[in-house]
Design a protein around this motif. Structure first.
Motif, PDB file in Angstrom:
ATOM      1  N   ALA A 165       0.712  -1.196   0.067  1.00 57.15           N
ATOM      2  CA  ALA A 165       0.011   0.016   0.167  1.00 57.15           C
ATOM      3  C   ALA A 165       0.881   1.331   0.018  1.00 57.15           C
ATOM      4  N   ALA A 166       2.094   1.227   0.614  1.00 51.82           N
ATOM      5  CA  ALA A 166       2.775   2.350   0.883  1.00 51.82           C
ATOM      6  C   ALA A 166       3.735   2.650  -0.514  1.00 51.82           C
ATOM      7  N   LEU A 167       3.921   1.417  -1.155  1.00 56.83           N
ATOM      8  CA  LEU A 167       4.533   1.643  -2.460  1.00 56.83           C
ATOM      9  C   LEU A 167       3.249   2.184  -3.373  1.00 56.83           C
ATOM     10  N   THR A 168       2.374   1.726  -3.375  1.00 58.24           N
ATOM     11  CA  THR A 168       1.505   2.408  -4.405  1.00 58.24           C
ATOM     12  C   THR A 168       1.037   3.697  -4.082  1.00 58.24           C
ATOM     13  N   ALA A 169       1.104   4.281  -2.990  1.00 55.42           N
ATOM     14  CA  ALA A 169       0.971   5.412  -2.633  1.00 55.42           C
ATOM     15  C   ALA A 169       2.265   6.632  -2.829  1.00 55.42           C
ATOM     16  N   CYS A 170       3.491   6.051  -2.867  1.00 57.01           N
ATOM     17  CA  CYS A 170       4.673   6.471  -3.379  1.00 57.01           C
ATOM     18  C   CYS A 170       5.347   5.769  -4.075  1.00 57.01           C
ATOM     19  N   PRO A 171       4.943   5.768  -5.462  1.00 53.51           N
ATOM     20  CA  PRO A 171       5.702   4.878  -6.348  1.00 53.51           C
ATOM     21  C   PRO A 171       7.323   4.827  -6.494  1.00 53.51           C
ATOM     22  N   SER A 172       7.695   6.098  -5.961  1.00 50.52           N
ATOM     23  CA  SER A 172       9.134   6.395  -6.144  1.00 50.52           C
ATOM     24  C   SER A 172      10.082   5.601  -4.996  1.00 50.52           C
ATOM     25  N   ALA A 173       9.304   5.155  -3.910  1.00 55.47           N
ATOM     26  CA  ALA A 173       9.823   4.662  -2.943  1.00 55.47           C
ATOM     27  C   ALA A 173      10.887   3.721  -3.190  1.00 55.47           C
TER      28      ALA A 173
END
Length: 191
Positions: A165-173
């Motif tokens: 979910a965090a990667l979806t919200a912040c794809p540049s992570a």
């Protein structure tokens, strides 16, 4: 993103948190210079045994965060049970009894959003294993503030829902395994 200039690290974890943190935190030396703020979802009716557990296994100082406490370098601050942990602009910590966020108090989003406001590009934020979406909005705020965003590799996480979910919200992570994360954190201290 460059690791240079990181002044604080914020970590959020839920299901599988203890196992993940037991891999990371004991690897940090006693003179690690960067403060770490950690939110782990702990049920409000349970005393928080995380501090005593990690203090016994870590070289770095480990403590439960206190309201209005100034942030010291080289210290791990765990959010107390049933309190949100926030980072203030004056580089102190505060605790809040505000409503739960994502059914959690402490909530990872609250920590990450406040730390992003306080540190901006000088923050590195890490979302580890967990079974809900807490941390996604917070990591998005870290990205928007120019901070370094990291999620645990899904295959490495005990429960992948939270880092996904965090990667979806912040794809540049950046996506890292725990084994990648340890040398990365050590590199941050050297810059």
């Amino acid at each position: 993103m460059s690791a240079e200039g990181v002044e604080a690290i914020a970590i959020g974890a839920s299901a599988g948190a203890v196992q993940a943190l037991l891999r990371i935190l004991p690897a940090l030396p006693a003179d690690y210079p960067i403060p770490l703020f950690i939110v782990v979802h702990v049920p409000p009716d349970r005393s928080n045994a995380l501090v005593s557990l990690f203090a016994a296994k870590c070289q770095i100082a480990v403590r439960e965060a206190e309201d209005k406490e100034p942030i010291l370098p080289g210290t791990v601050y765990f959010a107390p049970s049933d309190y949100h942990l926030l980072v203030e602009a004056d580089r102190s910590l505060s605790l809040s009894m505000d409503e739960p966020v994502n059914h959690s108090r402490p909530a990872i989003d609250v920590l990450l959003e406040s730390a992003a406001d306080a540190y901006g590009p000088a923050l590195a934020a890490i979302v580890l294993t967990g079974a809900n979406h807490d941390g996604a909005a917070g990591l998005k705020a870290v990205c928007a503030a120019g901070g370094t965003a990291i999620v645990q590799d899904f295959a490495d996480a005990q429960v992948a829902t939270m880092p996904e979910a965090a990667l979806t919200a912040c794809p540049s992570a950046r996506v890292m395994t725990l084994d990648d994360l340890i040398p990365y954190l050590l590199t941050l201290a050297a810059t």
